[in-house]
Design a protein around this motif. Structure first.
Motif, short mmCIF file in Angstrom:
data_model
loop_
_atom_site.label_atom_id
_atom_site.label_comp_id
_atom_site.label_asym_id
_atom_site.label_seq_id
_atom_site.Cartn_x
_atom_site.Cartn_y
_atom_site.Cartn_z
N TRP A 161 0.79 -1.33 -0.14
CA TRP A 161 -0.02 -0.07 0.16
C TRP A 161 0.99 1.47 -0.05
CZ3 TRP A 161 -5.24 -0.37 -0.46
CH2 TRP A 161 -5.82 -1.83 -0.14
N THR A 162 0.31 2.37 -0.55
CA THR A 162 0.91 3.53 -0.35
C THR A 162 0.83 3.81 1.20
OG1 THR A 162 -1.20 4.75 -0.48
CG2 THR A 162 0.53 4.56 -2.61
N GLY A 163 1.66 4.73 1.73
CA GLY A 163 1.84 5.19 3.31
C GLY A 163 2.36 3.97 4.11
N GLU A 164 3.19 2.92 3.74
CA GLU A 164 3.79 1.91 4.48
C GLU A 164 5.42 1.76 3.88
OE1 GLU A 164 2.16 -1.85 4.27
OE2 GLU A 164 2.16 -2.25 2.07
N PRO A 165 6.01 1.37 4.65
CA PRO A 165 7.35 0.96 4.34
C PRO A 165 7.70 -0.21 3.46
CG PRO A 165 7.19 0.29 6.49
CD PRO A 165 5.72 0.88 6.15
N VAL A 166 8.59 -0.07 2.74
CA VAL A 166 9.08 -1.44 1.99
C VAL A 166 10.60 -1.47 2.06
CG1 VAL A 166 7.11 -1.33 0.32
CG2 VAL A 166 9.18 -0.23 -0.22
N ARG A 167 11.27 -2.69 1.70
CA ARG A 167 12.34 -3.14 1.83
C ARG A 167 13.23 -2.76 0.43
NH1 ARG A 167 13.74 -8.22 2.50
NH2 ARG A 167 11.74 -8.93 1.93
N LEU A 168 14.30 -2.13 0.66
CA LEU A 168 15.07 -1.71 -0.74
C LEU A 168 16.30 -2.50 -1.01
CD1 LEU A 168 14.83 2.12 -0.71
CD2 LEU A 168 13.22 0.23 -1.87
N ARG A 169 16.55 -2.78 -2.29
CA ARG A 169 17.88 -3.31 -2.66
C ARG A 169 19.03 -2.37 -2.65
NH1 ARG A 169 16.92 -8.30 -5.26
NH2 ARG A 169 14.67 -8.41 -6.02
N LEU A 170 18.54 -0.86 -2.64
CA LEU A 170 19.52 0.20 -2.68
C LEU A 170 20.07 0.45 -1.46
CD1 LEU A 170 17.13 2.36 -5.01
CD2 LEU A 170 18.81 0.73 -5.68
N GLY A 171 21.27 1.31 -1.63
CA GLY A 171 21.86 1.80 -0.41
C GLY A 171 22.70 0.48 0.23
N SER A 172 22.28 0.54 1.59
CA SER A 172 23.07 -0.39 2.46
C SER A 172 22.46 -1.89 2.11
CB SER A 172 23.13 -0.11 3.92
OG SER A 172 21.63 -0.15 4.30
N GLY A 173 21.39 -1.77 1.52
CA GLY A 173 20.73 -3.37 1.44
C GLY A 173 19.82 -3.55 2.68
N HIS A 174 19.76 -2.55 3.47
CA HIS A 174 18.73 -2.83 4.71
C HIS A 174 17.91 -1.51 4.65
CE1 HIS A 174 20.76 -6.43 5.61
NE2 HIS A 174 21.83 -5.90 5.74
N ASP A 175 18.06 -0.54 3.67
CA ASP A 175 17.34 0.86 3.73
C ASP A 175 15.81 0.67 3.43
OD1 ASP A 175 19.67 1.91 4.06
OD2 ASP A 175 19.75 2.83 2.14
N ILE A 176 14.87 1.26 3.80
CA ILE A 176 13.59 1.17 3.48
C ILE A 176 13.16 2.32 2.96
CG2 ILE A 176 13.22 -0.33 5.61
CD1 ILE A 176 11.91 1.75 7.02
N MET A 177 11.80 2.23 2.14
CA MET A 177 11.29 3.49 1.79
C MET A 177 9.88 3.62 2.37
SD MET A 177 10.05 4.61 -2.29
CE MET A 177 11.62 5.45 -2.65
N VAL A 178 9.61 4.78 2.69
CA VAL A 178 8.06 5.05 3.03
C VAL A 178 7.46 5.43 1.80
CG1 VAL A 178 6.28 6.27 4.42
CG2 VAL A 178 8.61 5.43 5.57
N VAL A 179 6.55 4.70 1.34
CA VAL A 179 5.84 4.92 -0.03
C VAL A 179 4.57 5.86 -0.14
CG1 VAL A 179 5.03 4.09 -1.90
CG2 VAL A 179 6.48 2.46 -0.65
N HIS A 180 4.84 6.86 -0.80
CA HIS A 180 3.78 7.91 -0.95
C HIS A 180 2.95 7.99 -2.23
CE1 HIS A 180 4.86 9.94 2.96
NE2 HIS A 180 6.00 9.58 2.76
N ALA A 181 3.64 7.34 -3.07
CA ALA A 181 2.70 7.19 -4.46
C ALA A 181 3.25 6.01 -5.16
CB ALA A 181 3.22 8.19 -5.24
N ILE A 182 2.36 5.37 -5.96
CA ILE A 182 2.67 4.16 -6.82
C ILE A 182 2.36 4.55 -8.23
CG2 ILE A 182 2.28 1.54 -7.47
CD1 ILE A 182 1.54 1.30 -4.41
N ILE A 183 3.33 4.64 -9.08
CA ILE A 183 3.22 5.54 -10.26
C ILE A 183 3.41 4.53 -11.49
CG2 ILE A 183 4.29 7.16 -11.81
CD1 ILE A 183 5.24 8.42 -9.04
N GLU A 184 2.70 4.39 -12.32
CA GLU A 184 2.77 3.61 -13.76
C GLU A 184 3.06 4.90 -14.68
OE1 GLU A 184 0.25 0.78 -16.58
OE2 GLU A 184 -0.96 2.63 -15.81
#
Length: 641
Positions: free
Chosen positions: A380-403
């Motif tokens: 969902w938007t508004g929740e955190p996801v795990r990323l492959r980027l950065g340290s490999g343990h960074d997260i993103m709080v998603v504010h928009a899902i874009i096509e």
């Protein structure tokens, strides 16, 4: 549907008639023209219809409003339906239960019946509203450009009982996200007690270099449910592992609900559909406890049980000759297990966008969505996801899902999927007076409460204080850069580690991030070669599972769907005596890789349970239930690619 009791609000400020500017009385309902159901000159029909008591939509409004009221006081909108009766006249009509809820809360709590205390859109039409709660730090005032700060009123600081003149101003965020840290139910395992959280006396000087993005409110009930800490671990439409007794199988979550355990605590219950080959499908099952489930990315799938399948590269669920498999062409094995393995890999290599919010393809070439099924998980938007980027343990709080469409193209087949939001990095400080991490109230409540839970264990044991540090604000990443959902350590680690090991680590202050125990989406298909791919797009989530589930299977929309979406079968169908299960290739180690372990396909019976007890502490083998042929299996582990 869960049982419920009626809740009565013993007063109303609704008026059947109101005085208009000409001092004439006017009925506080739609006009005669609006009630006219005759088609217009173009044949269109657009009119209002009065709902009788007991109408499905009328009951739906009352049910949802009652749930929202209970959730706010002690403790859950549909367009084209309006509530009339506001004392300011028919133009002040409520479009949804959420619209009316601030007014309902005021009716239920303000003993003085002072309309100035109501914060609904008609009684208090200010654009910006501030919410204050007992036992909470007073939030800063937010002032909209070209407007003066709005009026605030005091709130009782302690007693949970209703005051003579309470403040009932509703926040612009979802109600669940503004529930305080102390307002949620306790987790199953308690952190170290007797060591209160120190409160540093000052902050480090200087403004923050980055400004976090403010969270938008939840846009539907199911999104709000999933934003809450320690409520549901699994979501409808997700791929998951389930416990079949002696081993684990793969399934799709069809629906969920909350029940009460013997201690009167909420307990999640799930209806699942095991995955299989297209020639036969096992019945659905009810899973009474989250201990009987695991996230799809917690383990790695094994190799197929049929030697002919295991030795043939690049096979998929769609290309396997299932009839040939049943006739023995690929050797001996278990067709149901192999069907579930290939189906899970196909789902992992797929995505589905849902709940479109905006279509800007003419101006920017982009469409905005509220949610995304990415591989086996629901985001969902508004929740955190795990990323492959950065340290490999960074997260993103998603504010928009874009096509985003390709320039000059209207085809969605070549579109890229982007996630926009703020990137955070796990950071730790040595506890010392005068040093405190930023108090970021724009983090999702799940992140904040999980971090407080972890700090209550690490502060007395290690004298360290951890927090999520904002690394990048308002940035975009590709969906292929997402490993998967972020899970709370306080909720998932007791399940993955086991209560005893988790309790021991908790006492030592060793509460790591649950993401270190998880695979990433695409690992089971990558085989260590090449970057991750976006995968196959499906318009409907059910299409991603294809023929691995029975025709007519439905994935519940929960509180956002019809009432029957929440109805569970009276009892779980009995498992077939020869139902086979697949053991995952391994629980994940500290670096997110599946540890090698012996897995088996088994026949579920009492003798196997006794053999499992005898086999503890050594490698386990079991007889495969495939006719009269015995087979030993060694499941390969899949390492993170």
């Amino acid at each position: 549907m869960a049982p419920y009791l009626p809740l009565y609000i013993l007063r109303s400020d609704g008026k059947a008639e109101v005085l208009i500017k000409s001092r004439k009385k006017e009925s506080n309902i739609p006009t005669e023209d609006q009630l006219n159901s005759r088609p217009d000159s173009k044949g269109n029909v657009d009119y209002f219809k009065e709902l009788e008591a007991g109408d499905a939509k009328e009951v739906d409004w009352r049910r949802k409003l009652g749930g929202m009221l209970i959730g706010e006081l002690g403790g859950q909108e549909h367009p084209d339906a309006y509530l009339y009766g506001h004392p300011q006249g028919r133009k002040k009509r409520y479009r949804s239960p959420g619209d009316f809820f601030p007014h309902l809360l005021w009716l239920a709590t303000d003993e003085n019946a002072d309309p100035d205390n109501c914060s609904c859109k008609f009684c208090a039409p200010e654009d910006i509203q501030v919410f204050e709660k007992p036992d909470r730090v007073k939030p800063p005032e937010f002032v909209k450009k070209d407007e003066s700060p709005m009026r605030k009123e005091s709130v009782p600081s302690k007693s949970p009982a209703l005051s003579a003149k309470p403040m009932v101003i509703i926040p612009q965020r979802s109600a669940s996200q503004d529930k305080g840290i102390n307002a949620t139910k306790p987790p199953a395992s308690k952190p170290v007690s007797g060591a209160p959280l120190p409160i540093p006396v000052a902050r480090q000087a200087g403004p923050p270099a980055l400004t976090p993005t403010q969270l938008a409110p939840a846009k539907c009930f199911e999104q709000d449910q999933d934003s809450q800490w320690n409520k549901y671990l699994f979501r409808p439409g997700e791929l998951a592992w389930f416990n079949r007794g002696n081993a684990w199988g793969l399934c799709v979550i069809l629906k969920r609900t909350l029940t009460r355990d013997h201690q009167n605590h909420d307990r999640a219950k799930y209806l699942i559909q095991p995955l299989s080959h297209p020639l036969n499908h096992p019945p659905t099952r009810i899973i009474e406890s989250e201990d009987g489930l695991r996230p799809w990315l917690a383990w790695s799938p094994p190799s197929p049980t049929h030697p002919g399948l295991a030795s043939t590269p690049n096979l998929t669920y769609a290309t396997v000759d299932w009839k040939g498999l049943a006739s023995g062409r690929f050797g001996h094995g278990d067709a149901e297990v192999d069907g579930s393995i290939f189906a899970a890999k196909a789902v992992d290599d797929s995505f589905t966008l849902f709940e479109p919010l905006a279509n800007n393809t003419v101006t920017t070439g982009e469409r905005i969505y509220n949610g995304l099924y990415l591989g086996g998980e629901k985001l969902w938007t508004g929740e955190p996801v795990r990323l492959r980027l950065g340290s490999g343990h960074d997260i993103m709080v998603v504010h928009a899902i874009i096509e985003r469409l390709k320039p000059g193209s209207t085809s969605t087949s070549s579109a890229s999927i982007l996630l926009a939001g703020d990137i955070y990095r796990f950071s730790t400080l040595q506890l010392q007076p005068g040093v405190e991490p930023p108090d970021n109230r724009h983090l999702p409540i799940r992140l904040r409460q999980d971090m407080e839970y972890r700090n209550r264990a690490t502060i007395p044991a290690k004298r360290t204080l951890s927090y999520w540090k904002l690394a990048q604000a308002q940035t975009r990443v590709s969906a292929t850069d997402v490993k998967g959902r972020w899970y709370e350590s306080s909720t998932l680690l007791p399940i993955l580690k086991g209560p005893a090991d988790f309790s021991r680590d908790l006492q030592r202050g060793e509460v790591g991030d649950a993401g270190q125990w998880m695979n990433a989406r695409g690992d089971c298909n990558a085989a260590g070669a090449g970057p991750p791919r976006l995968g196959a797009r499906h318009v409907d989530r059910l299409d991603a599972f294809g023929r691995s589930i029975p025709p007519g299977t439905r994935i519940s929309r929960g509180l956002d769907g019809p009432a029957e979406d929440q109805v569970f079968p009276s009892e779980a169908p009995a498992a077939a005596a020869t139902a086979a299960a697949v053991e995952p290739a391994g629980q994940q180690g500290e670096e997110g890789r599946g540890e090698a372990m012996q897995g088996v396909v088994v026949v579920e019976d009492e003798e196997d349970e006794e053999e499992e007890e005898e086999g503890k502490g050594r490698e386990q083998h079991a007889v495969v239930g495939y006719g009269d042929i015995a087979q030993f299996m060694n499941l390969d582990r899949m390492e993170e690619g």
